[in-house]
Design a protein around this motif. Sequence first.
Motif, PDB file in Angstrom:
ATOM      1  N   ASP A 181     -61.404 -47.387  28.090  1.00  0.00           N
ATOM      2  CA  ASP A 181     -61.978 -46.031  28.086  1.00  0.00           C
ATOM      3  C   ASP A 181     -63.413 -46.032  27.579  1.00  0.00           C
ATOM      4  N   THR A 182     -63.661 -46.774  26.518  1.00  0.00           N
ATOM      5  CA  THR A 182     -65.008 -46.835  25.950  1.00  0.00           C
ATOM      6  C   THR A 182     -65.990 -47.420  26.949  1.00  0.00           C
ATOM      7  N   ARG A 202     -65.443 -48.311  17.394  1.00  0.00           N
ATOM      8  CA  ARG A 202     -64.516 -47.947  18.466  1.00  0.00           C
ATOM      9  C   ARG A 202     -63.154 -47.572  17.911  1.00  0.00           C
ATOM     10  N   ARG A 258     -59.756 -46.360  19.796  1.00  0.00           N
ATOM     11  CA  ARG A 258     -60.076 -46.046  21.194  1.00  0.00           C
ATOM     12  C   ARG A 258     -59.992 -47.322  22.036  1.00  0.00           C
ATOM     13  N   SER A 259     -59.467 -47.205  23.243  1.00  0.00           N
ATOM     14  CA  SER A 259     -59.295 -48.409  24.068  1.00  0.00           C
ATOM     15  C   SER A 259     -60.643 -48.942  24.555  1.00  0.00           C
ATOM     16  N   ASP A 276     -66.578 -45.009  29.948  1.00  0.00           N
ATOM     17  CA  ASP A 276     -67.400 -43.863  29.536  1.00  0.00           C
ATOM     18  C   ASP A 276     -68.863 -44.253  29.351  1.00  0.00           C
TER      19      ASP A 276
END
Length: 100
Positions: free
Chosen positions: A32-33, A25, A28-29, A36
């Motif tokens: 958000d992950t 990851r 990346r937050s 998504d």
Amino acid sequence: MVRLPLTPAEVERGKRLGAFLRRARGERSILDTALDAGVSPETLRKIESGRVATPAFPTIAAIADVLGLSLDDVWAEIKQPGSEVEPTGSGRGARERLAS
């Protein structure tokens, strides 16, 4: 249905999975992950911390897809103690690698 306690090997495998996904990851937050991938941020947090040692396959497949990881890489990471496969994900464009 009674759920059997996890073995020490299953707990360790869950920790390796969580650490691998966390490294993949990167910056990346988690929000958000998770969004998504279609999972809750709390679910992803629990998986990454090893608190959910045996997450459902579709959950892992969705997270791997979002992170651009192949399921082969995920499996290689969690099946052997001390394995150190570096995440090579490239984002959503890796969807074809998930189908085998």
